[in-house]
Design a protein around this motif. Structure first.
Motif, PDB file in Angstrom:
ATOM      1  N   ASN A   1       0.841  -1.188   0.000  1.00 14.81           N
ATOM      2  CA  ASN A   1       0.000   0.000   0.000  1.00 14.81           C
ATOM      3  C   ASN A   1       0.874   1.235   0.000  1.00 14.81           C
ATOM      4  OD1 ASN A   1      -2.855  -1.116   0.511  1.00 14.81           O
ATOM      5  ND2 ASN A   1      -1.635  -2.123   2.067  1.00 14.81           N
ATOM      6  N   LYS A   2       0.363   2.304  -0.600  1.00 18.79           N
ATOM      7  CA  LYS A   2       1.099   3.553  -0.666  1.00 18.79           C
ATOM      8  C   LYS A   2       0.158   4.698  -0.383  1.00 18.79           C
ATOM      9  CE  LYS A   2       4.563   5.822  -3.591  1.00 18.79           C
ATOM     10  NZ  LYS A   2       4.320   7.158  -3.046  1.00 18.79           N
ATOM     11  N   GLY A   3       0.631   5.674   0.372  1.00 21.18           N
ATOM     12  CA  GLY A   3      -0.165   6.865   0.653  1.00 21.18           C
ATOM     13  C   GLY A   3       0.044   7.914  -0.420  1.00 21.18           C
ATOM     14  N   ASN A   4      -0.522   9.091  -0.182  1.00 21.44           N
ATOM     15  CA  ASN A   4      -0.483  10.175  -1.167  1.00 21.44           C
ATOM     16  C   ASN A   4       0.737  11.060  -0.975  1.00 21.44           C
ATOM     17  OD1 ASN A   4      -2.910   9.339  -2.339  1.00 21.44           O
ATOM     18  ND2 ASN A   4      -4.074  10.443  -0.775  1.00 21.44           N
ATOM     19  N   PHE A   5       1.878  10.519  -1.243  1.00 22.63           N
ATOM     20  CA  PHE A   5       3.128  11.261  -1.165  1.00 22.63           C
ATOM     21  C   PHE A   5       3.823  11.197  -2.522  1.00 22.63           C
ATOM     22  CE2 PHE A   5       3.957  12.562   3.212  1.00 22.63           C
ATOM     23  CZ  PHE A   5       2.941  11.911   3.883  1.00 22.63           C
ATOM     24  N   PRO A   6       4.643  12.236  -2.816  1.00 23.46           N
ATOM     25  CA  PRO A   6       5.336  12.236  -4.109  1.00 23.46           C
ATOM     26  C   PRO A   6       6.346  11.099  -4.220  1.00 23.46           C
ATOM     27  CG  PRO A   6       6.068  14.069  -2.734  1.00 23.46           C
ATOM     28  CD  PRO A   6       4.899  13.460  -2.036  1.00 23.46           C
ATOM     29  N   GLY A   7       6.789  10.859  -5.448  1.00 21.21           N
ATOM     30  CA  GLY A   7       7.715   9.778  -5.714  1.00 21.21           C
ATOM     31  C   GLY A   7       9.072   9.943  -5.053  1.00 21.21           C
ATOM     32  N   ARG A   8       9.336  11.140  -4.497  1.00 21.07           N
ATOM     33  CA  ARG A   8      10.609  11.339  -3.789  1.00 21.07           C
ATOM     34  C   ARG A   8      10.690  10.449  -2.549  1.00 21.07           C
ATOM     35  NH1 ARG A   8      11.263  15.484  -1.149  1.00 21.07           N
ATOM     36  NH2 ARG A   8       9.128  16.286  -0.970  1.00 21.07           N
ATOM     37  N   PHE A   9       9.547  10.011  -2.098  1.00 19.37           N
ATOM     38  CA  PHE A   9       9.485   9.132  -0.931  1.00 19.37           C
ATOM     39  C   PHE A   9       9.420   7.684  -1.414  1.00 19.37           C
ATOM     40  CE2 PHE A   9       8.701  12.117   2.559  1.00 19.37           C
ATOM     41  CZ  PHE A   9       8.373  13.262   1.856  1.00 19.37           C
ATOM     42  N   SER A  10      10.353   6.898  -0.976  1.00 18.90           N
ATOM     43  CA  SER A  10      10.381   5.496  -1.384  1.00 18.90           C
ATOM     44  C   SER A  10      10.834   4.638  -0.218  1.00 18.90           C
ATOM     45  CB  SER A  10      11.317   5.293  -2.578  1.00 18.90           C
ATOM     46  OG  SER A  10      12.646   5.619  -2.222  1.00 18.90           O
TER      47      SER A  10
END
Lengths: 112, 112
Positions: free
Chosen positions: A56-65
């Motif tokens: 699952n992934k939240g609503n953060f930009p792709g800079r967060f991994s």
């Protein structure tokens, strides 16, 4: 059992740099989730890993991994840091059989 | 869109009194409702949690009341103590994943 551990506890970085945070879950816990906590936005879900896969992934930009290793330890990375990334980053681990999530003490990231 | 609304933002209670914190949710897919307690400089600690098939759950001085039709749940702290002074977060999680959605938090102060 030891609790969730996070390293480092405190970090100061400059805008544009990147950072890697580490999380060791409770022994036997295979699901690891990451959250960002700020005074303005509160606690927000970043992503969740199980068996080395992001589920699952939240609503953060792709800079967060992030990623998870075979021993369930997890890391998250933030690239091209912005001032707004200053926050407490929390890791939580869970047993698959329950919904209970146990949090670590967090990593306090300050971006200057 | 704030999916879990928490009130009040802050609460002052006298020692021995009852602290009550309320939360309302919108997403009917939520299937698990935990409460977390957070002290300054620490990560959130799981206090108590409830599933929607139960209307009340009690653990020591902490009780969750759950109203499924109204989509509301609340935390009651009986015989509040100064050591209970902390920020309390309600949260909700759907049955399909481990993504916790948090309320904005309530800062509880228990005066001696």
């Amino acid at each position: 059992k030891a609790g969730v551990t996070q390293t480092p506890r405190y970090l100061i970085k400059t805008r544009g740099q990147q950072v890697t945070l580490s999380c060791s879950p409770i022994s036997g816990h295979r699901s690891v989730s990451w959250y960002q906590q700020t005074p303005g936005q509160g606690l927000q879900f970043l992503f969740e890993y199980f068996s080395e896969t992001q589920r699952n992934k939240g609503n953060f930009p792709g800079r967060f991994s992030g990623r998870q290793f075979s021993n369930s330890r997890s890391e998250m990375n933030v690239s091209t840091l912005e001032l707004g990334d200053s926050a407490l980053y929390l890791c939580a681990s869970s047993l698959l059989e329950t919904y209970e999530q146990y949090f670590g003490p967090g990593t306090r990231l300050t971006v200057t | 869109q704030q999916q879990v609304k928490q009130s009040p933002q802050s609460l002052i209670v006298q020692k021995g009194g009852i602290s009550i914190i309320n939360c309302a949710y919108e997403n009917t897919a939520f299937d698990y409702f935990p409460w977390y307690q957070q002290f300054p400089g620490k990560g959130p600690a799981l206090l108590i949690a409830i599933r929607p098939d139960v209307s009340e759950k009690k653990e020591g001085r902490f009780t969750i009341s759950f109203n499924k039709s109204a989509k509301q749940f609340s935390l009651h702290i009986m015989d509040s103590q100064p050591g209970d002074s902390a920020t309390y977060f309600c949260a909700a999680l759907p049955g399909s994943n481990y993504k916790l959605t948090f309320g904005k938090g309530t800062l509880l102060t228990v005066n001696p």
